[in-house]
Design a protein around this motif. Structure first.
Motif, mmCIF file in Angstrom:
data_model
loop_
_atom_site.group_PDB
_atom_site.id
_atom_site.type_symbol
_atom_site.label_atom_id
_atom_site.label_comp_id
_atom_site.label_asym_id
_atom_site.label_seq_id
_atom_site.Cartn_x
_atom_site.Cartn_y
_atom_site.Cartn_z
ATOM 1 N N MET A 1 0.826 -1.207 0.000
ATOM 2 C CA MET A 1 0.000 0.000 0.000
ATOM 3 C C MET A 1 0.859 1.255 0.000
ATOM 4 S SD MET A 1 -2.630 1.490 2.699
ATOM 5 C CE MET A 1 -3.225 -0.089 3.279
ATOM 6 N N ALA A 2 2.049 1.136 0.579
ATOM 7 C CA ALA A 2 2.961 2.284 0.589
ATOM 8 C C ALA A 2 3.235 2.768 -0.832
ATOM 9 C CB ALA A 2 4.266 1.903 1.277
ATOM 10 N N ASP A 3 3.033 1.870 -1.789
ATOM 11 C CA ASP A 3 3.373 2.223 -3.161
ATOM 12 C C ASP A 3 2.254 2.921 -3.914
ATOM 13 O OD1 ASP A 3 5.827 1.081 -2.835
ATOM 14 O OD2 ASP A 3 5.201 -0.884 -3.587
ATOM 15 N N VAL A 4 1.088 3.059 -3.311
ATOM 16 C CA VAL A 4 -0.053 3.590 -4.064
ATOM 17 C C VAL A 4 0.260 4.947 -4.697
ATOM 18 C CG1 VAL A 4 -2.396 4.535 -3.809
ATOM 19 C CG2 VAL A 4 -1.858 2.273 -2.892
ATOM 20 N N LEU A 5 0.898 5.818 -3.923
ATOM 21 C CA LEU A 5 1.177 7.157 -4.455
ATOM 22 C C LEU A 5 2.169 7.089 -5.613
ATOM 23 C CD1 LEU A 5 1.291 9.349 -1.231
ATOM 24 C CD2 LEU A 5 -0.651 8.675 -2.648
ATOM 25 N N GLU A 6 3.209 6.259 -5.427
ATOM 26 C CA GLU A 6 4.193 6.104 -6.497
ATOM 27 C C GLU A 6 3.540 5.462 -7.730
ATOM 28 O OE1 GLU A 6 6.945 7.439 -6.814
ATOM 29 O OE2 GLU A 6 7.530 6.410 -8.660
ATOM 30 N N ASN A 7 2.679 4.476 -7.511
ATOM 31 C CA ASN A 7 1.984 3.841 -8.638
ATOM 32 C C ASN A 7 1.114 4.838 -9.395
ATOM 33 O OD1 ASN A 7 3.165 1.467 -7.840
ATOM 34 N ND2 ASN A 7 1.315 0.621 -6.875
ATOM 35 N N LEU A 8 0.445 5.701 -8.654
ATOM 36 C CA LEU A 8 -0.380 6.737 -9.305
ATOM 37 C C LEU A 8 0.496 7.661 -10.143
ATOM 38 C CD1 LEU A 8 -2.811 7.549 -6.362
ATOM 39 C CD2 LEU A 8 -3.533 6.802 -8.644
ATOM 40 N N ARG A 9 1.632 8.049 -9.571
ATOM 41 C CA ARG A 9 2.534 8.942 -10.315
ATOM 42 C C ARG A 9 3.018 8.285 -11.596
ATOM 43 N NH1 ARG A 9 4.208 11.294 -5.485
ATOM 44 N NH2 ARG A 9 5.555 9.529 -4.980
ATOM 45 N N GLN A 10 3.434 7.014 -11.474
ATOM 46 C CA GLN A 10 3.980 6.338 -12.656
ATOM 47 C C GLN A 10 2.912 6.108 -13.715
ATOM 48 O OE1 GLN A 10 6.138 2.803 -11.548
ATOM 49 N NE2 GLN A 10 7.619 3.951 -10.312
ATOM 50 N N ALA A 11 1.708 5.715 -13.280
ATOM 51 C CA ALA A 11 0.637 5.478 -14.263
ATOM 52 C C ALA A 11 0.277 6.784 -14.956
ATOM 53 C CB ALA A 11 -0.591 4.875 -13.572
ATOM 54 N N ARG A 12 0.222 7.853 -14.186
ATOM 55 C CA ARG A 12 -0.106 9.159 -14.787
ATOM 56 C C ARG A 12 0.973 9.554 -15.802
ATOM 57 N NH1 ARG A 12 -4.586 11.858 -16.125
ATOM 58 N NH2 ARG A 12 -3.435 12.542 -17.928
ATOM 59 N N ALA A 13 2.229 9.285 -15.480
ATOM 60 C CA ALA A 13 3.314 9.615 -16.417
ATOM 61 C C ALA A 13 3.179 8.796 -17.698
ATOM 62 C CB ALA A 13 4.676 9.373 -15.754
ATOM 63 N N ARG A 14 2.760 7.538 -17.564
ATOM 64 C CA ARG A 14 2.587 6.694 -18.764
ATOM 65 C C ARG A 14 1.409 7.190 -19.601
ATOM 66 N NH1 ARG A 14 2.572 0.661 -16.478
ATOM 67 N NH2 ARG A 14 2.074 0.190 -18.661
ATOM 68 N N ILE A 15 0.346 7.635 -18.941
ATOM 69 C CA ILE A 15 -0.784 8.214 -19.679
ATOM 70 C C ILE A 15 -0.322 9.467 -20.435
ATOM 71 C CG2 ILE A 15 -2.990 9.447 -19.429
ATOM 72 C CD1 ILE A 15 -3.484 7.614 -16.935
ATOM 73 N N ASP A 16 0.418 10.319 -19.736
ATOM 74 C CA ASP A 16 0.862 11.572 -20.350
ATOM 75 C C ASP A 16 1.790 11.295 -21.538
ATOM 76 O OD1 ASP A 16 -0.650 12.726 -18.389
ATOM 77 O OD2 ASP A 16 1.030 13.538 -17.241
ATOM 78 N N ALA A 17 2.658 10.278 -21.398
ATOM 79 C CA ALA A 17 3.555 9.936 -22.504
ATOM 80 C C ALA A 17 2.756 9.419 -23.701
ATOM 81 C CB ALA A 17 4.580 8.888 -22.053
ATOM 82 N N ALA A 18 1.728 8.612 -23.428
ATOM 83 C CA ALA A 18 0.883 8.108 -24.528
ATOM 84 C C ALA A 18 0.150 9.264 -25.199
ATOM 85 C CB ALA A 18 -0.105 7.063 -24.009
ATOM 86 N N CYS A 19 -0.287 10.230 -24.397
ATOM 87 C CA CYS A 19 -0.928 11.424 -24.967
ATOM 88 C C CYS A 19 0.031 12.128 -25.912
ATOM 89 C CB CYS A 19 -1.333 12.407 -23.860
ATOM 90 S SG CYS A 19 -2.833 11.950 -22.982
ATOM 91 N N SER A 20 1.267 12.289 -25.479
ATOM 92 C CA SER A 20 2.151 13.073 -26.335
ATOM 93 C C SER A 20 2.494 12.295 -27.607
ATOM 94 C CB SER A 20 3.370 13.606 -25.571
ATOM 95 O OG SER A 20 4.284 12.606 -25.348
ATOM 96 N N ARG A 21 2.608 10.956 -27.506
ATOM 97 C CA ARG A 21 2.793 10.167 -28.743
ATOM 98 C C ARG A 21 1.641 10.376 -29.711
ATOM 99 N NH1 ARG A 21 4.439 6.246 -25.118
ATOM 100 N NH2 ARG A 21 2.495 5.060 -25.177
ATOM 101 N N ALA A 22 0.425 10.518 -29.149
ATOM 102 C CA ALA A 22 -0.763 10.609 -29.996
ATOM 103 C C ALA A 22 -1.130 12.057 -30.313
ATOM 104 C CB ALA A 22 -1.934 9.910 -29.309
#
Ligand SMILES: *Cc1c(COP(=O)(O)O)cnc(C)c1O
Length: 231
Positions: A1-22
């Protein structure tokens, strides 16, 4: 559970990267954390990072979480199958239903919402993979279903939702998403920009979904960790 914040950050970064590719604006895509089966404490951590909307797939869980976490100002998004006899729970406790998969359910919700004097934003679920186990209207039936559901004054029909083909075949997954986007585009031409939502993409396929136009990705295990299989 300690990782939830880090997981949110990483997933958001992957979404943002996919946005910029598209070539898309990152503000067009919502990350909806799916908290189903995970402890309330995990939801509290995500809420601490500013997340306010959470996905739950069972109506009883929507009601329980809403009561249990009433001290936080959270909204509950229903994303799973709803029996018509559970329409009352959704009408009372959900901020949105993304898995509207039958006219009968729409009509049951309409009666409950009318009695409560509220409206509910909904997405119409489409079975884009043709898999028998998946809920949703088949693509050919979707325009007529949307027209019928739009006649319910307490339903705000805002777009479409799908679960992609259950496969590792990236092309098959991509064509599920492209199918949903094409349908949305056609219906948006008819109904206007209010019919714009495209909820598609889960932990295993959300970057593809963003590339194909998702406005909401529903992320469970990549945020909260793996969960035991659900009945
Ligand atoms: C559980 C669930 C998700 C999240 O699944 P993950 O693969 O864990 O990200 C998304 N959408 C629906 C409808 C679900 O039931």
């Amino acid at each position: 559970m300690a990782d939830v914040l880090e997981n949110l950050r990483q997933a958001r970064a992957r979404i943002d990267a996919a946005c910029s590719r598209a070539g898309r604006d990152t503000t067009e895509v919502e990350l909806l954390p799916v908290s189903k089966t995970h402890p309330d404490a995990a939801v509290r951590r995500a809420a601490g990072a500013g997340y306010r909307r959470f996905g739950e797939n069972r109506p009883q869980e929507v009601a329980r979480r809403a009561a249990e976490l009433a001290d936080l100002d959270l909204s509950w998004v229903a994303i799973g199958r709803v029996q018509t006899n559970k329409a009352k729970l959704i009408a009372e406790h959900a901020a949105e239903l993304q898995s509207l998969d039958s006219v009968a359910l729409g009509e049951a919700l309409e009666r409950r919402l009318d009695a409560l004097g509220r409206t509910l934003p909904v997405l119409v679920q489409v079975n884009t993979s043709g898999e028998a186990a998946k809920a949703g209207f088949c693509p050919e039936d979707t325009p007529a279903a949307v027209a019928t559901l739009r006649a319910c004054p307490h339903l705000e029909v805002r777009g479409l939702m799908t679960m992609a083909a259950h496969t590792t075949d990236r092309d098959a997954i991509r064509s599920s998403f492209a199918c949903l986007r094409d349908l949305r585009d056609r219906l948006r031409d008819v109904y206007g920009p209010e019919f714009g939502a495209l909820s598609m993409g889960m932990s295993g396929d959300f970057e593809l979904a963003v590339e194909e136009g998702a406005t909401c990705v529903r992320l469970g295990s990549v945020i909260f960790g793996t969960r035991p299989a659900q009945a």
